[in-house]
Every structure is written in C-alpha cells, then in structure tokens.
Design an enzyme around this catalytic site. Sequence first.
Site, PDB file in Angstrom:
ATOM      1  N   ASP A  34       0.850  -1.199   0.000  1.00 32.45           N
ATOM      2  CA  ASP A  34       0.000   0.000   0.000  1.00 32.45           C
ATOM      3  C   ASP A  34       0.887   1.250   0.000  1.00 32.45           C
ATOM      4  OD1 ASP A  34      -2.408   1.430   0.233  1.00 32.45           O
ATOM      5  OD2 ASP A  34      -2.290   1.478   2.419  1.00 32.45           O
ATOM      6  N   SER A  83     -12.683   4.325   5.071  1.00 29.74           N
ATOM      7  CA  SER A  83     -13.213   3.979   6.393  1.00 29.74           C
ATOM      8  C   SER A  83     -14.484   4.762   6.675  1.00 29.74           C
ATOM      9  CB  SER A  83     -12.173   4.286   7.486  1.00 29.74           C
ATOM     10  OG  SER A  83     -11.233   3.230   7.566  1.00 29.74           O
ATOM     11  N   ASN A 139     -10.166   0.533   0.069  1.00 31.26           N
ATOM     12  CA  ASN A 139      -9.123   0.487   1.111  1.00 31.26           C
ATOM     13  C   ASN A 139      -9.634   0.942   2.474  1.00 31.26           C
ATOM     14  OD1 ASN A 139      -7.474  -0.079  -1.047  1.00 31.26           O
ATOM     15  ND2 ASN A 139      -5.914   1.424  -0.513  1.00 31.26           N
ATOM     16  N   ASP A 156      -8.439   1.130   6.597  1.00 31.46           N
ATOM     17  CA  ASP A 156      -7.431   0.979   7.640  1.00 31.46           C
ATOM     18  C   ASP A 156      -7.895   1.624   8.944  1.00 31.46           C
ATOM     19  OD1 ASP A 156      -5.151   0.644   9.115  1.00 31.46           O
ATOM     20  OD2 ASP A 156      -3.899   2.004   7.967  1.00 31.46           O
ATOM     21  N   ARG A 204      -3.304 -10.707  26.609  1.00 26.04           N
ATOM     22  CA  ARG A 204      -4.018 -11.675  25.777  1.00 26.04           C
ATOM     23  C   ARG A 204      -5.536 -11.534  25.915  1.00 26.04           C
ATOM     24  NH1 ARG A 204      -0.276 -16.619  27.634  1.00 26.04           N
ATOM     25  NH2 ARG A 204      -0.805 -15.595  29.599  1.00 26.04           N
TER      26      ARG A 204
HETATM   27  P1  13P Z   1      -8.733   5.032   5.713  1.00 28.12           P
HETATM   28  O1  13P Z   1      -7.842   5.957   6.460  1.00 28.12           O
HETATM   29  O2  13P Z   1     -10.039   5.679   5.372  1.00 28.12           O
HETATM   30  O3  13P Z   1      -8.949   3.742   6.423  1.00 28.12           O
HETATM   31  O4  13P Z   1      -8.032   4.697   4.318  1.00 28.12           O
HETATM   32  C1  13P Z   1      -7.080   3.667   4.237  1.00 28.12           C
HETATM   33  C2  13P Z   1      -6.342   3.668   2.941  1.00 28.12           C
HETATM   34  O5  13P Z   1      -6.679   4.333   1.982  1.00 28.12           O
HETATM   35  C3  13P Z   1      -5.147   2.821   2.867  1.00 28.12           C
HETATM   36  O6  13P Z   1      -4.464   2.975   1.671  1.00 28.12           O
HETATM   37  O1  G3H Z   2      -3.159   5.256   3.631  1.00 30.60           O
HETATM   38  C1  G3H Z   2      -2.481   4.947   4.594  1.00 30.60           C
HETATM   39  C2  G3H Z   2      -2.829   3.727   5.351  1.00 30.60           C
HETATM   40  O2  G3H Z   2      -3.866   3.989   6.249  1.00 30.60           O
HETATM   41  C3  G3H Z   2      -1.609   3.178   6.013  1.00 30.60           C
HETATM   42  O3  G3H Z   2      -1.268   3.932   7.112  1.00 30.60           O
HETATM   43  O4  G3H Z   2       1.092   4.454   6.607  1.00 30.60           O
HETATM   44  O5  G3H Z   2       0.198   4.705   8.917  1.00 30.60           O
HETATM   45  O6  G3H Z   2       0.543   2.434   7.951  1.00 30.60           O
HETATM   46  P1  G3H Z   2       0.251   3.882   7.676  1.00 30.60           P
HETATM   47 ZN    ZN Z   3      -4.609   4.963   0.878  1.00 33.82          ZN
END
Ligand code: 13P
Ligand code: G3H
Ligand code: ZN
Length: 316
Positions: free
Chosen positions: A81, A213, A254, A256, A281
């Site tokens: 990603d 999200s 996507n 996250d 745990r």
């Molecule tokens: P969010 O921050 O909306 O979860 O997006 C995640 C994302 O685009 C990862 O590439």
């Molecule tokens: O778009 C970014 C994703 O949410 C990944 O986040 O770079 O903090 O792992 P990160």
């Molecule tokens: Zn992204």
Amino acid sequence: MIVSTGSLFEIAYGRFAVGAYNINNMEQALGLFRGNLESEAPFIVQISRGARKYANVKMIEAIIRAADEIHPEAIFAVHLDHGDEETAYDCIDSGFYSSVMIDASHHPFEENIAITRRVVDRAHARGISVEAELGMLGGVEEDVKVDEKHAMLTDPDEAAEFVERTECDSLAVAIGTSHGAYKFSGRKGLHFERLAEIQRRLPNYPLVMHGSSSVPRSEVERINAAGGAIPSSARGVNADEFARAVPLGVAKVNIDTDGRLVWTRVHREFFRDQPEKFDFRGPGKEYVAEYARFIAHKNGKLGSAGRLEEVRAALG
Ligand code: 13P
Ligand code: G3H
Ligand code: ZN
C-alpha cells in the site's frame, strides 16, 4: 491461497468490491482472516511502508504466510500500500506480493507517469500488477500530508491518458475521500459524477477507492466514553455508498482507520472495566473477535461477502 490481484478484479468488476485491509500485527491478521472466512469473502491484505517498518518486513510477511497455512481455504492477494519506487522494487523482487502500489500522485503529472511507468515495467516482467494513483486525496498517508484545500479530484481525461501511457493495472482515484478519521469536514460525500466520468473514459478498468473507512460515530463515542479524546468532527464514508460505487468501476476499497478504531475501543474499554488486569491476551482475544465481526460487516457492504466459493470456482 495467495492469488493475483488482477484475477480478483476480473471476477469482481461491476458486481462487488474487494476489501483491501491494512495489517500491522498478528492480532489484525487473525481477525482479518477469521472475518473474511466467516463472511465467505475474498480479500486483499495490504502492507504499508509504515507496517513494514513497524513490524519488520520479515515478521509481517511471515505472519501472512502463517495465516495462509492456518486458513488454507482463504483466498486473498497480498499488496503493497502506498509504495515509493524503492519499496515497490523491493516487494516486486521479493516474489511474495501479488501487486504493488506506486504512489507518485504528489508529483506533477509527467513525473507521476515516468515513475509509474518504470515500476510497471519492472513489475510486469515478474508477473506482478501495479496500482497507481492520480489526483490527491486529503489527509495523512505515510510522510505526506495534504490538507483539504490542496486535495484534488482526479481529472477524467488525465486518468485515461495516464493509464494508456503507464499501462498500470488499476488506478486509485480521488473522488472526495481522504485518509484518516477526519473526512468531509463540513462537505459532501463521494463525487459520483466524477467517478462516472472516469469510468466512461476507462470502461471495464478497475478503480480503487482509498480513504474508505466509515469512522462510525458509535465507535468514536465508545472510545471517548472510555477515556479517549477523538474530536466530534471525525467523519467517514457512508458504507451504503459502496454499492453505488461498484457499478461505476470501483473494484477495490481500502480500509485501515476503522480497524484502528476497533483496536482502540476494545483496549480502552477492557482496561477501563478491568483496571486490575495486565495480561494483554485478554483484550487481544477480544480484539480479534471484534475485528473479525467488523470485517464481516464491511464485506456485506462491499458485496464481497458470500462470494468465496464463486471465486474459488472461477479461479479453477
Ligand atoms: P482510511 O484511512 O479511510 O482507512 O483509508 C485507508 C487507505 O486508503 C489505505 O491505503
Ligand atoms: O493510507 C495509509 C494507510 O492507512 C496506512 O497507514 O502508513 O500509517 O501504515 P500507515
Ligand atoms: Zn490509501
């Protein structure tokens, strides 16, 4: 079973979107696989540069290999990603990834094309597909921060030219979403008319929606009731809108931030309610179950739930 990202898109295009979920640790992997199996969905596991640094590349990849062994019935692709050129090459050469994202969207158009083209050439020589990005989402990703004023929707004509010249296999488009928990500050939601224009110029071509999200209000309220301090301006994508995006070419979504919110809620509530406890745990187990529940719910919204056997049959 690790499969190619392209094969998932071929089956999904126009019918459902494949959930692409970021993972950083073992608990997320356990919850992710469980949730996808419980909802019978194919999926994409994605690893960011931040995750590779946090968990160690060998560790995070080993976690995914182990999850694959524990759950041989799962069907998924492994994806880098928001890669830069160096990390993309590292992933391509490793032979472990189904696809890589080269995110040069913060560069001017011609430079984005040149960088993406180099990565595509190297990836295609190894049979790996490439996601690129055109336009600028708002929010924070890795070390790049884009405020709402500078976020830029993808231009449909440029998108067509970009894909033709780079030969990238999928394209992340900016249609109003942004990364993180604060999307749409005071503004509307997704720009469907823009998405439709892009699809008109790129028919049957898989588009990717980042920043997807939902940032559920209930999750934010529970976190704050357990000692958190997330501003009420936190807002995400209405998950019911995925169903409108799918026929317009969105094949990968996507997610996250929502997973981070689940983690935060479970751990805050656990230690608030049981302050005498210190065995991690306990909340870990609860998190795996809650994350699995979240994933299954999200797959329902994406339309990927219940598709596993169909995908298995199509893959032969
Ligand atoms: P969010 O921050 O909306 O979860 O997006 C995640 C994302 O685009 C990862 O590439
Ligand atoms: O778009 C970014 C994703 O949410 C990944 O986040 O770079 O903090 O792992 P990160
Ligand atoms: Zn992204």
